[in-house]
Design a protein around this motif. Structure first.
Motif, PDB file in Angstrom:
ATOM      1  N   ALA A  16       0.844  -1.122  -0.002  1.00 36.01           N
ATOM      2  CA  ALA A  16      -0.019  -0.196   0.021  1.00 36.01           C
ATOM      3  C   ALA A  16       1.022   1.092   0.086  1.00 36.01           C
ATOM      4  N   ILE A  17       1.149   1.682  -1.302  1.00 33.70           N
ATOM      5  CA  ILE A  17       1.984   2.833  -1.291  1.00 33.70           C
ATOM      6  C   ILE A  17       1.504   4.165  -0.488  1.00 33.70           C
ATOM      7  N   SER A  18       2.493   4.654   0.179  1.00 35.32           N
ATOM      8  CA  SER A  18       2.287   6.283   0.627  1.00 35.32           C
ATOM      9  C   SER A  18       1.304   6.027   1.774  1.00 35.32           C
ATOM     10  N   THR A  19       0.845   4.881   2.423  1.00 39.59           N
ATOM     11  CA  THR A  19      -0.031   5.054   3.657  1.00 39.59           C
ATOM     12  C   THR A  19       0.527   4.751   4.840  1.00 39.59           C
ATOM     13  N   GLY A  20       1.918   4.384   4.864  1.00 37.30           N
ATOM     14  CA  GLY A  20       2.556   4.698   6.318  1.00 37.30           C
ATOM     15  C   GLY A  20       3.199   6.075   6.745  1.00 37.30           C
ATOM     16  N   ALA A  21       4.426   6.257   6.538  1.00 33.94           N
ATOM     17  CA  ALA A  21       4.872   7.441   7.094  1.00 33.94           C
ATOM     18  C   ALA A  21       4.614   8.863   6.303  1.00 33.94           C
ATOM     19  N   TYR A  22       4.138   8.226   4.980  1.00 31.95           N
ATOM     20  CA  TYR A  22       3.624   9.537   4.030  1.00 31.95           C
ATOM     21  C   TYR A  22       2.355   9.879   4.262  1.00 31.95           C
ATOM     22  N   GLY A  23       1.546   9.075   5.208  1.00 34.65           N
ATOM     23  CA  GLY A  23       0.248   9.736   5.719  1.00 34.65           C
ATOM     24  C   GLY A  23      -0.930   9.846   4.691  1.00 34.65           C
ATOM     25  N   PHE A  24      -0.743   8.964   3.738  1.00 35.93           N
ATOM     26  CA  PHE A  24      -1.903   9.192   2.790  1.00 35.93           C
ATOM     27  C   PHE A  24      -3.050   8.260   3.229  1.00 35.93           C
ATOM     28  N   PRO A  25      -4.163   8.890   3.351  1.00 37.79           N
ATOM     29  CA  PRO A  25      -5.406   7.968   3.831  1.00 37.79           C
ATOM     30  C   PRO A  25      -5.561   6.783   3.112  1.00 37.79           C
ATOM     31  N   ALA A  26      -5.668   5.677   3.953  1.00 37.30           N
ATOM     32  CA  ALA A  26      -5.765   4.374   3.352  1.00 37.30           C
ATOM     33  C   ALA A  26      -7.002   3.944   2.638  1.00 37.30           C
ATOM     34  N   ASP A  27      -7.934   4.491   3.036  1.00 41.76           N
ATOM     35  CA  ASP A  27      -9.202   4.149   2.110  1.00 41.76           C
ATOM     36  C   ASP A  27      -9.147   4.909   0.605  1.00 41.76           C
ATOM     37  N   LEU A  28      -8.557   6.180   0.705  1.00 41.99           N
ATOM     38  CA  LEU A  28      -8.537   6.583  -0.816  1.00 41.99           C
ATOM     39  C   LEU A  28      -7.275   5.986  -1.481  1.00 41.99           C
ATOM     40  N   ALA A  29      -6.358   5.681  -0.758  1.00 40.84           N
ATOM     41  CA  ALA A  29      -5.113   5.023  -1.508  1.00 40.84           C
ATOM     42  C   ALA A  29      -5.647   3.627  -1.950  1.00 40.84           C
TER      43      ALA A  29
END
Length: 169
Positions: free
Chosen positions: A118-131
């Motif tokens: 799941a790209i960007s959902t960790g430290a980069y803070g991208f909302p998991a549902d949108l990602a």
């Protein structure tokens, strides 16, 4: 488009695919989270190879050999996702570009199966549902010769979210 998109719960570094994607930083030298795990599993030559290709801009992707990762993984595709900054700075398009560029790189390598975190959902803070929606939408609509696209979730909540997103697509 891929013949099959699947969601699994597990360790990205243990997938039986031709290539795996790592959510890298621009230096390609390794980092935390999934990128750190991939670098530890692949060994120090991965950072050397990545550093020689750096910098990699957000939304782009490049490939290196997989080094010490177990076969059949032959390639690591490094992609730099966007840092979430509220959603008004092109983050969604940059994330979609990550998935499209990874598929283009996989096609150039002749890879027929690719595992994605799941790209960007960790430290980069991208909302998991949108990602998750962006990942599923992009992977299911982008033309590719890759026949198996595997979304690898590292925990049960992420697995449930990705499975529900794929089922609703």
């Amino acid at each position: 488009m891929a013949e099959r998109v699947e969601v699994v719960l597990g360790d990205l570094t243990e997938q039986d695919t031709d290539a795996l994607v790592t959510a890298a930083n621009e230096s390609l030298l390794g980092g935390g989270g999934v990128d750190g795990a991939v670098h530890r599993a692949a060994g120090p030559r991965l950072a050397e190879a990545g550093g020689a290709l750096a910098p990699c801009e957000p939304g782009d992707a490049v490939a290196t050999p997989a080094f010490d990762l177990f076969p059949p993984v032959r390639h690591v595709i490094h992609t730099v996702g966007p840092v979430w900054d509220g959603g008004g700075h092109g983050e969604a398009e940059t994330l979609a570009s990550c998935y499209r560029r990874c598929l283009a790189v996989a096609d150039a390598l002749g890879a027929t199966s690719v595992a994605f975190p799941a790209i960007s959902t960790g430290a980069y803070g991208f909302p998991a549902d949108l990602a998750a929606r962006i990942a599923v939408d992009t992977l299911t609509t982008t033309p590719t010769a890759v026949t198996l696209l595997r979304l690898v979730a590292f925990d049960p909540p992420s697995h449930a979210l990705l499975r529900a997103t794929l089922a609703a697509h």
